[in-house]
Design a protein around this motif. Structure first.
Motif, PDB file in Angstrom:
ATOM      1  N   ALA A  23       0.812  -1.216   0.000  1.00 33.36           N
ATOM      2  CA  ALA A  23       0.000   0.000   0.000  1.00 33.36           C
ATOM      3  C   ALA A  23       0.846   1.267   0.000  1.00 33.36           C
ATOM      4  CB  ALA A  23      -0.930   0.005   1.209  1.00 33.36           C
ATOM      5  N   SER A  24       2.131   1.152   0.339  1.00 35.10           N
ATOM      6  CA  SER A  24       2.973   2.346   0.444  1.00 35.10           C
ATOM      7  C   SER A  24       4.181   2.324  -0.487  1.00 35.10           C
ATOM      8  CB  SER A  24       3.470   2.511   1.892  1.00 35.10           C
ATOM      9  OG  SER A  24       4.238   1.389   2.296  1.00 35.10           O
ATOM     10  N   VAL A  25       4.398   1.229  -1.220  1.00 39.07           N
ATOM     11  CA  VAL A  25       5.575   1.134  -2.085  1.00 39.07           C
ATOM     12  C   VAL A  25       5.516   2.206  -3.165  1.00 39.07           C
ATOM     13  CG1 VAL A  25       4.553  -0.549  -3.700  1.00 39.07           C
ATOM     14  CG2 VAL A  25       7.036  -0.475  -3.378  1.00 39.07           C
ATOM     15  N   GLN A  27       0.812  -2.780  -9.885  1.00 39.23           N
ATOM     16  CA  GLN A  27      -0.025  -1.602 -10.140  1.00 39.23           C
ATOM     17  C   GLN A  27       0.520  -0.370  -9.430  1.00 39.23           C
ATOM     18  OE1 GLN A  27      -2.451  -1.338 -12.269  1.00 39.23           O
ATOM     19  NE2 GLN A  27      -2.955   0.784 -11.762  1.00 39.23           N
ATOM     20  N   GLN A  28       1.112  -0.569  -8.259  1.00 34.20           N
ATOM     21  CA  GLN A  28       1.683   0.540  -7.493  1.00 34.20           C
ATOM     22  C   GLN A  28       3.017   1.012  -8.054  1.00 34.20           C
ATOM     23  OE1 GLN A  28      -0.911   1.685  -5.721  1.00 34.20           O
ATOM     24  NE2 GLN A  28       0.177   1.727  -3.767  1.00 34.20           N
ATOM     25  N   GLY A  59       4.044  -6.961  11.995  1.00 37.45           N
ATOM     26  CA  GLY A  59       5.405  -6.879  11.480  1.00 37.45           C
ATOM     27  C   GLY A  59       5.857  -5.440  11.399  1.00 37.45           C
ATOM     28  N   GLU A  60       6.811  -5.153  10.499  1.00 43.09           N
ATOM     29  CA  GLU A  60       7.341  -3.782  10.395  1.00 43.09           C
ATOM     30  C   GLU A  60       7.771  -3.506   8.965  1.00 43.09           C
ATOM     31  OE1 GLU A  60      10.685  -0.874  12.500  1.00 43.09           O
ATOM     32  OE2 GLU A  60      10.435  -2.951  13.174  1.00 43.09           O
ATOM     33  N   VAL A  61       7.319  -2.377   8.436  1.00 46.91           N
ATOM     34  CA  VAL A  61       7.726  -1.897   7.117  1.00 46.91           C
ATOM     35  C   VAL A  61       8.822  -0.860   7.298  1.00 46.91           C
ATOM     36  CG1 VAL A  61       6.955  -0.736   4.998  1.00 46.91           C
ATOM     37  CG2 VAL A  61       5.453  -2.372   6.168  1.00 46.91           C
ATOM     38  N   ASN A  62       9.804  -0.884   6.398  1.00 46.26           N
ATOM     39  CA  ASN A  62      10.966   0.012   6.471  1.00 46.26           C
ATOM     40  C   ASN A  62      11.794  -0.251   7.721  1.00 46.26           C
ATOM     41  OD1 ASN A  62      10.527   1.270   4.017  1.00 46.26           O
ATOM     42  ND2 ASN A  62       9.242   2.861   4.919  1.00 46.26           N
TER      43      ASN A  62
END
Length: 227
Positions: free
Chosen positions: A72-74, A103-104, A144-147
């Motif tokens: 959702a944030s890539v 798509q992103q 979890g954790e993004v970045n």
């Protein structure tokens, strides 16, 4: 404010294009054999050569909720790098998540786990490198954790580090060393091209590196005498 999702023509994208063209082996050697992501990886789209800034994803064990958040944030051109505390053959990615990532604008995915829906993923065309292919599904209960700062294949990868992927596997270049490693990689390619021309003319590395002379000298030492 989130960056635009329009096609990336920034200097950063040009640097990534150069790294992709140079390839994993050249960058790895030129960086002093640093940054190798030393795990078995299968490219689902053969012949793919990609480089881009890492969007790191540290999943819960056997769980892919963090992948949904990351997709959702890539940003366009980024490489999604997925791992978990103990890599296991659990499918963190399937056709539906990969469709969203494409798509992103994601450039590629590196999955230190499993994927499923392989034929559909190949047809989709998003370059994906995976450690395993398994039908076993993930849970969606741990954020979890993004970045996050993650370690994959013995190499620490920070968000924004450049990840290069091709048929040889993957290597990461620290964001702080991009200029230095790119310069060294370009110099190495120039040297290799010069060597290739000499080999095509009949020269032999056995002679150019002095191995023949060393072996001949060793062969003249009398039996029982240590060199």
């Amino acid at each position: 404010m989130e960056k635009s999702r329009t096609p990336n023509t920034s200097p950063e994208s040009e640097v990534c294009a150069q790294f992709a063209d140079l390839g994993v082996a050249t960058v790895y050697e030129a960086s002093g054999r640093q940054g190798l992501i030393d795990i078995p990886l299968t490219p689902l789209v053969p012949g793919s050569r990609i480089a881009g800034p890492a969007r790191t994803v540290y999943c819960g064990q056997g769980d892919n909720r963090a992948v949904h958040e990351a997709v959702a944030s890539v940003l366009p051109g980024e490489v999604l790098v997925l791992t978990m505390p103990t890599p296991a053959p659990v499918a963190l990615i399937g056709e539906l998540l990969a469709t969203q990532a494409k798509q992103q604008g994601a450039a590629a995915m590196l999955v230190d786990a499993a994927v499923r829906d392989v034929e559909e993923l190949q047809a989709l065309g998003l370059p994906i490198w995976t450690r395993w292919t398994r039908a076993r599904g993930a849970t969606k209960t741990q954020r979890g954790e993004v970045n996050a700062s993650i370690i994959v294949g013995g190499t620490r990868i920070e968000p924004g580090d450049i990840v290069i992927l091709d048929s040889d596997g993957a290597v990461a270049v620290s964001e702080s060393n991009v200029g230095e490693v790119l310069h060294a990689s370009l110099a190495r390619r120039e040297k290799e091209e010069a060597l290739r021309r000499r080999y095509e003319s009949g020269a032999l590395s056995y002679d150019m590196y002095g191995m023949r002379l060393e072996d001949q000298a060793a062969d003249t030492i009398p039996a029982g005498v240590q060199a």
